[in-house]
Enzyme design. Structure first.
Site, PDB file in Angstrom:
ATOM      1  N   HIS A 128       0.890  -1.064   0.013  1.00 34.94           N
ATOM      2  CA  HIS A 128       0.157  -0.067  -0.069  1.00 34.94           C
ATOM      3  C   HIS A 128       0.946   1.331   0.043  1.00 34.94           C
ATOM      4  O   HIS A 128       1.903   1.209   0.720  1.00 34.94           O
ATOM      5  CB  HIS A 128      -0.946   0.034   1.149  1.00 34.94           C
ATOM      6  CG  HIS A 128      -2.161  -0.921   0.991  1.00 34.94           C
ATOM      7  ND1 HIS A 128      -2.842  -1.204   2.022  1.00 34.94           N
ATOM      8  CD2 HIS A 128      -2.897  -1.359  -0.265  1.00 34.94           C
ATOM      9  CE1 HIS A 128      -3.824  -2.217   1.362  1.00 34.94           C
ATOM     10  NE2 HIS A 128      -3.765  -1.897   0.098  1.00 34.94           N
ATOM     11  N   ASP A 153       1.009   4.341   1.390  1.00 34.27           N
ATOM     12  CA  ASP A 153       1.603   4.825   2.454  1.00 34.27           C
ATOM     13  C   ASP A 153       2.734   4.122   3.241  1.00 34.27           C
ATOM     14  O   ASP A 153       3.369   4.490   4.224  1.00 34.27           O
ATOM     15  CB  ASP A 153       0.515   5.135   3.523  1.00 34.27           C
ATOM     16  CG  ASP A 153      -0.273   3.988   4.015  1.00 34.27           C
ATOM     17  OD1 ASP A 153      -0.357   3.133   2.887  1.00 34.27           O
ATOM     18  OD2 ASP A 153      -0.816   3.670   5.156  1.00 34.27           O
ATOM     19  N   HIS A 154       3.081   2.850   2.567  1.00 31.25           N
ATOM     20  CA  HIS A 154       4.168   2.239   3.078  1.00 31.25           C
ATOM     21  C   HIS A 154       5.297   1.993   2.256  1.00 31.25           C
ATOM     22  O   HIS A 154       6.320   1.239   2.693  1.00 31.25           O
ATOM     23  CB  HIS A 154       3.640   0.654   3.573  1.00 31.25           C
ATOM     24  CG  HIS A 154       2.729   1.047   4.671  1.00 31.25           C
ATOM     25  ND1 HIS A 154       2.903   0.381   6.040  1.00 31.25           N
ATOM     26  CD2 HIS A 154       1.290   1.088   4.718  1.00 31.25           C
ATOM     27  CE1 HIS A 154       1.912   0.792   6.876  1.00 31.25           C
ATOM     28  NE2 HIS A 154       0.757   1.107   6.142  1.00 31.25           N
ATOM     29  N   HIS A 191      -4.357  -8.430   6.651  1.00 26.81           N
ATOM     30  CA  HIS A 191      -4.718  -7.068   5.902  1.00 26.81           C
ATOM     31  C   HIS A 191      -5.403  -7.549   4.724  1.00 26.81           C
ATOM     32  O   HIS A 191      -5.890  -8.686   4.478  1.00 26.81           O
ATOM     33  CB  HIS A 191      -3.476  -6.374   5.763  1.00 26.81           C
ATOM     34  CG  HIS A 191      -3.727  -5.075   5.527  1.00 26.81           C
ATOM     35  ND1 HIS A 191      -4.629  -4.213   6.349  1.00 26.81           N
ATOM     36  CD2 HIS A 191      -3.128  -4.127   4.637  1.00 26.81           C
ATOM     37  CE1 HIS A 191      -4.493  -3.113   5.800  1.00 26.81           C
ATOM     38  NE2 HIS A 191      -3.743  -2.760   4.866  1.00 26.81           N
ATOM     39  N   HIS A 196       1.034   4.696  13.149  1.00 25.51           N
ATOM     40  CA  HIS A 196       0.042   4.433  12.096  1.00 25.51           C
ATOM     41  C   HIS A 196      -1.482   4.900  12.609  1.00 25.51           C
ATOM     42  O   HIS A 196      -2.420   4.311  12.601  1.00 25.51           O
ATOM     43  CB  HIS A 196      -0.117   3.083  11.680  1.00 25.51           C
ATOM     44  CG  HIS A 196      -0.534   2.658  10.258  1.00 25.51           C
ATOM     45  ND1 HIS A 196      -1.878   2.486  10.242  1.00 25.51           N
ATOM     46  CD2 HIS A 196      -0.103   2.813   9.038  1.00 25.51           C
ATOM     47  CE1 HIS A 196      -2.073   2.308   8.710  1.00 25.51           C
ATOM     48  NE2 HIS A 196      -1.115   2.393   8.215  1.00 25.51           N
TER      49      HIS A 196
END
Length: 304
Positions: free
Chosen positions: A63, A65-66, A133, A254
């Site tokens: 993803h 944002d990682h 996830h 997070h």
């Protein structure tokens, strides 16, 4: 030296005070960068983390944002003339995304790609466990090898001192004296990194007896329904995981942008964490790795 540097603590949406993810672990000769989101290169500059210190990059999942900060970090390493090998670990299902991101970076780095698709060891003293996830994700654990702690009174009683102590440690015995007669087992210290996931066995396995656990706490306990829908942890669930794993220090991060003040999340985690120390991370915090039996040092931020 062992130290955790917090480069970013936001989840999907950054805020005025929280950058996207990014965590740098100094682990003796290793420098491990976890989940570099957008802006990681700039956060490293603000935190005083040199790109030349990175030896490994570990992605929990792909993803944005990682991982969207990856090309910038790699390009900066080339600009700085990093000559040592750099190892990039990531879930195998994200290989196309990772290769695309690497392809955007300036060429010239001795970069080695290491996809993984199952639990187990991926490098010396580093292992992964699957998380729960919305896409394939893995958490990481870094473990110091077990060792021995010498007991001075037993060494003195056995008449062993000076260079003979080192010889006993190397050879396992010295005359009639065995190593176990004058020392005791010392479990290696453990660092665990649990990011985007709902409650699962893999997260619990990583947290087990960790001296320092970094865990997402995206939602408050009141938003448990959202946490389950999007496969994230609440702060209370992170605290429960730490308590059940007998964790020394829990670092929460997070955070959803819906929470202007994460003090409520820290309080919810502490309510469930038992004897575990709980820290709600802020960008640019530097958290010394806890020494067993020593007073906890507070996190500190670099001078601005």
């Amino acid at each position: 030296m062992r130290e955790l540097v917090i480069l970013g603590t936001a989840s999907q949406v950054p805020t005025r005070t929280r950058n996207h993810n990014g965590y740098f672990l100094r682990w003796e000769r290793e420098g491990i960068l976890f989940d570099p989101g957008e802006g990681t290169q700039r956060q490293m500059l603000l935190a005083g983390v040199s790109a030349s210190k990175i030896t490994r990059i570990c992605l929990t999942h792909v993803h944005g944002d990682h991982c969207f900060g990856l090309p910038g970090v790699l390009s900066r390493m080339v600009l700085d003339g990093v000559a040592h090998p750099v190892h990039l670990h990531f879930p195998v299902s994200g290989a196309d995304v990772v290769r695309a991101l690497v392809g955007l970076a300036t060429p010239g780095l001795d970069l080695h790609l290491h996809p993984h698709g199952a639990a187990g060891g991926i490098a010396p003293d580093i292992e992964v466990e699957p998380l729960r996830h919305r896409i394939e994700a893995y958490g990481y654990r870094v473990t110091e090898p077990d060792g021995r702690t010498f007991l001075p009174e037993r060494l003195a009683a056995a008449g062993i001192s000076g260079p003979d102590v080192g010889r006993l440690h190397r050879e396992g015995s010295l005359g009639a004296v065995r190593l176990e007669d004058v020392s005791e087992h010392r479990a290696g210290r453990r660092f665990a990194f649990v990011m985007d996931t709902a409650v699962c066995d893999g997260a619990s396995a990583l947290a087990d007896r960790a001296d320092l656990l970094v865990s997402e706490a995206t939602f408050s306990d009141e938003d448990a329904g959202l946490a389950e829908r999007y496969r994230h942890l609440t702060a209370g669930q992170a605290g429960t995981m730490a308590a059940r794993g007998d964790v020394g220090t829990l670092v929460l991060t997070h955070f959803s942008s819906r929470y202007d003040d994460v003090a409520v999340l820290a309080a919810q985690a502490r309510a469930e964490a038992g004897s575990t120390r709980v820290i709600a991370a802020s960008d640019l915090d530097r958290i010394p790795f806890p020494q067993r039996g020593a007073p906890h040092a507070p996190p500190r931020s670099p001078a601005r």
